[in-house]
Design a protein around this motif. Sequence first.
Motif, PDB file in Angstrom:
ATOM      1  N   ARG A 134       0.558  -1.279   0.011  1.00  0.00           N
ATOM      2  CA  ARG A 134      -0.035   0.117   0.187  1.00  0.00           C
ATOM      3  C   ARG A 134       0.926   1.304  -0.255  1.00  0.00           C
ATOM      4  O   ARG A 134       0.613   2.145  -0.614  1.00  0.00           O
ATOM      5  N   PRO A 135       1.924   1.393   0.720  1.00  0.00           N
ATOM      6  CA  PRO A 135       2.830   2.496   0.599  1.00  0.00           C
ATOM      7  C   PRO A 135       3.424   2.695  -0.882  1.00  0.00           C
ATOM      8  O   PRO A 135       3.523   3.651  -1.367  1.00  0.00           O
ATOM      9  N   THR A 137       1.742   1.624  -3.633  1.00  0.00           N
ATOM     10  CA  THR A 137       0.522   2.045  -4.453  1.00  0.00           C
ATOM     11  C   THR A 137      -0.400   3.016  -3.934  1.00  0.00           C
ATOM     12  O   THR A 137      -1.006   3.515  -4.848  1.00  0.00           O
ATOM     13  N   SER A 138      -0.204   3.663  -2.984  1.00  0.00           N
ATOM     14  CA  SER A 138      -1.100   4.546  -2.445  1.00  0.00           C
ATOM     15  C   SER A 138      -0.202   5.748  -1.655  1.00  0.00           C
ATOM     16  O   SER A 138      -0.758   6.943  -1.454  1.00  0.00           O
ATOM     17  N   CYS A 139       1.042   5.732  -1.691  1.00  0.00           N
ATOM     18  CA  CYS A 139       1.869   6.826  -0.981  1.00  0.00           C
ATOM     19  C   CYS A 139       2.905   7.339  -2.093  1.00  0.00           C
ATOM     20  O   CYS A 139       2.684   8.424  -2.184  1.00  0.00           O
ATOM     21  N   LEU A 140       3.628   6.442  -2.447  1.00  0.00           N
ATOM     22  CA  LEU A 140       4.825   7.086  -3.486  1.00  0.00           C
ATOM     23  C   LEU A 140       4.426   7.072  -4.832  1.00  0.00           C
ATOM     24  O   LEU A 140       5.005   6.656  -5.525  1.00  0.00           O
ATOM     25  N   THR A 141       3.234   7.575  -5.041  1.00  0.00           N
ATOM     26  CA  THR A 141       2.724   7.619  -6.288  1.00  0.00           C
ATOM     27  C   THR A 141       3.158   8.911  -6.802  1.00  0.00           C
ATOM     28  O   THR A 141       2.520   9.016  -8.060  1.00  0.00           O
TER      29      THR A 141
ATOM     30  N   ARG B  29      -1.796   7.463 -12.880  1.00  0.00           N
ATOM     31  CA  ARG B  29      -1.842   6.932 -11.543  1.00  0.00           C
ATOM     32  C   ARG B  29      -3.386   7.491 -11.197  1.00  0.00           C
ATOM     33  O   ARG B  29      -4.262   7.031 -10.281  1.00  0.00           O
ATOM     34  N   ARG B 134      -0.255   7.116   6.320  1.00  0.00           N
ATOM     35  CA  ARG B 134      -1.261   6.231   5.678  1.00  0.00           C
ATOM     36  C   ARG B 134      -0.790   4.842   6.131  1.00  0.00           C
ATOM     37  O   ARG B 134      -1.872   4.085   6.468  1.00  0.00           O
TER      38      ARG B 134
END
Lengths: 398, 398
Positions: A134-135, A137-141, B29, B134
């Motif tokens: 999740r980091p 795919t949803s933080c380091l985007t 994204r 997150r």
Amino acid sequence: MKVAIMGYGTIGSGVAEILEVNRDVVAKRCGEPLELKYVLDLRDFEGDPIADKIVHDYKTIVEDPEVAIVVETMGGVEPAYTFVKAMLEAGKHVTTSNKALVADKGAELIEIARNHKVNFLFEASVGGGIPIIRPLTSCLTGDVIEEITGIVNGTTNYMMSKMTKEGLEFDDVLKDAQAKGYAEKDPTADIEGHDACRKIAILTSLVCGRQVDYEDIPTEGISHITATDIKYANKMGRAIKLLATSKKVGDSYVARVAPFLLSPEHPLYNVHDVFNAIFVHGNMLGDGMFYGSGAGKLPTASAVVGDMVAIAKHIDKNIYLEWEKEKLVLADPNEQVNRFFVRSAASEAEIENIFGQVEFVESGLDDEIGFVTEAMKESDYATKAAALGEVRQMIRLV
Amino acid sequence: MKVAIMGYGTIGSGVAEILEVNRDVVAKRCGEPLELKYVLDLRDFEGDPIADKIVHDYKTIVEDPEVAIVVETMGGVEPAYTFVKAMLEAGKHVTTSNKALVADKGAELIEIARNHKVNFLFEASVGGGIPIIRPLTSCLTGDVIEEITGIVNGTTNYMMSKMTKEGLEFDDVLKDAQAKGYAEKDPTADIEGHDACRKIAILTSLVCGRQVDYEDIPTEGISHITATDIKYANKMGRAIKLLATSKKVGDSYVARVAPFLLSPEHPLYNVHDVFNAIFVHGNMLGDGMFYGSGAGKLPTASAVVGDMVAIAKHIDKNIYLEWEKEKLVLADPNEQVNRFFVRSAASEAEIENIFGQVEFVESGLDDEIGFVTEAMKESDYATKAAALGEVRQMIRLV
């Protein structure tokens, strides 16, 4: 909200335990309690608190409209794939800890989930309890991820730590790891790097958004590492660890699983025993690292339950995950540039004749010489090593 | 999707830079490109590529229905609070890097966002580019978090690293940090621990789901640490670092910001220079750690852009964040049990008479003695230290 667990082994029973022990916080975070309704297993578990929830046919779960979230902790591609696919197609969300399934069928199952407006999550499939999927795919985007290098197999990291600390040979450490339950009876998947290979394939797929086939990743394990190699490593002030690594090259990535000689400055140098850690370099972030319990019942189950909470918070929405079926052609690993530590029975003159300038490493052994090459392409190394002939060991530096 | 940036300083200009440099991956994204429409600042930035986007009145953004996402990188509570509140009430999503705003108004702004079906995100407010908010709120949700201990201030970590490496005094290292741009002209917020205090208040609020007031957290900085302390630390094989820590006690948490003497086994011992790291212990996960660039233009902006992508993927949905306005009464810090390193001009006999069994640390100094106490309550230490009188320094061990 009703949930089901498929596979009541180590991880599956850990999930049931967390749903019980942390019932209140999980309910608060989900907005409502998660009620375990079914446990799918071939066995019966008489006397276990979940014995009355056991079912033997996955269709019981598929056909029960009350079940919203299904946990898959069976392992292996089949029948997990068939079961998971059926659950998604029946409009149930799925979370899995099964790296073999995700590496093989991830892109397809993500697409099926998207088409059925449910989620297919798999935080536990890499790094056990460490948040890494999740980091990424949803933080380091906001970043282009230029490198992911991980210690993603606790068994082998435990073994290499123990060989280093105690100067033992591989076979003795393997027996110890098996006795402690850290290594399986058939340890092949761990010690030959297959497990780490699937994990780096998953991580690479997620950062590039396309299918990376693990079969395309050159993979070496640690079974050829000896106490003599550890002695050389100590002389060099380095540590040998099994790394799974992926680096951006042009529009693609080059990946590899192999033991490496790490310098003390490397962020993964201090990751010991069964711990896992994943180093990430983003073009904006710079360096980052995620560290923790990479395996084990409760840490891995913790990641599964974290997925269940994420699903409960997105019960009406597919969280978009970019991992298309279209295959990414990985960059040629033979073009990669590395420095190589080599043990050879050849003479210093022969070695320098073929490799040019090298750094010799004092071995204390009469019948061989250790040396480190300059940085060169893998293909050039292979040519020179073949010319030298007398290569007993080669380990890359990082 | 149109976006706006409020505050074109270091972080704000970093956000604009990432939106430009990583335009394609961000668009992929998000499902569509993010187009910067406005930059709110008092200044004009003539000649800057964003000069034509500059506005001076935040209402221009509030009143433009095209703007879906607003970035707040102004810093400070006001006018950031007024502007952010207006944006949320106008149905715009907001992400901020502003820890002062989040520590003070987080619970309220989260509620306003929820009521307006938009998101208020603040990944960049703690740990710069390191994903920590997150992971805590959407990964480790199956766990009861029993401890969070972080090196969350890059300035002070750089200074302590430099004092340790070079044996320098505090004032000299501060001048160096200011010259390098790591410390501000008025360094109070960093060196006195106020910045770290706000960050641990935010993290504690998120794991307990209630308001933790930073004013309630005992906070010491590093300005009283001297080269002599570093010499003692070296003798003890320990490192002094400024930690912000929060531990579960019963139904509450006890929090503190202070310099600590870390043993080499501590997961944060190897975090040097401007790097940040946050150690987390969950009742199921066990130990985890998140490491990376805790400050700086691009790493921090990377976290902001990551929030923007998360918002774009949840443009129609409020991501539920549990942080209620109801205040958490923190546990009494005087009840906390610690071991204390003390430097004193008293005699060994006086010290043992008051503290009982202690470990003396060889100082090489004629006029003082260093010693480490047994574990005892903070309140007991305070009583004994007052009785001893001659305390030149006290640093806790961990």
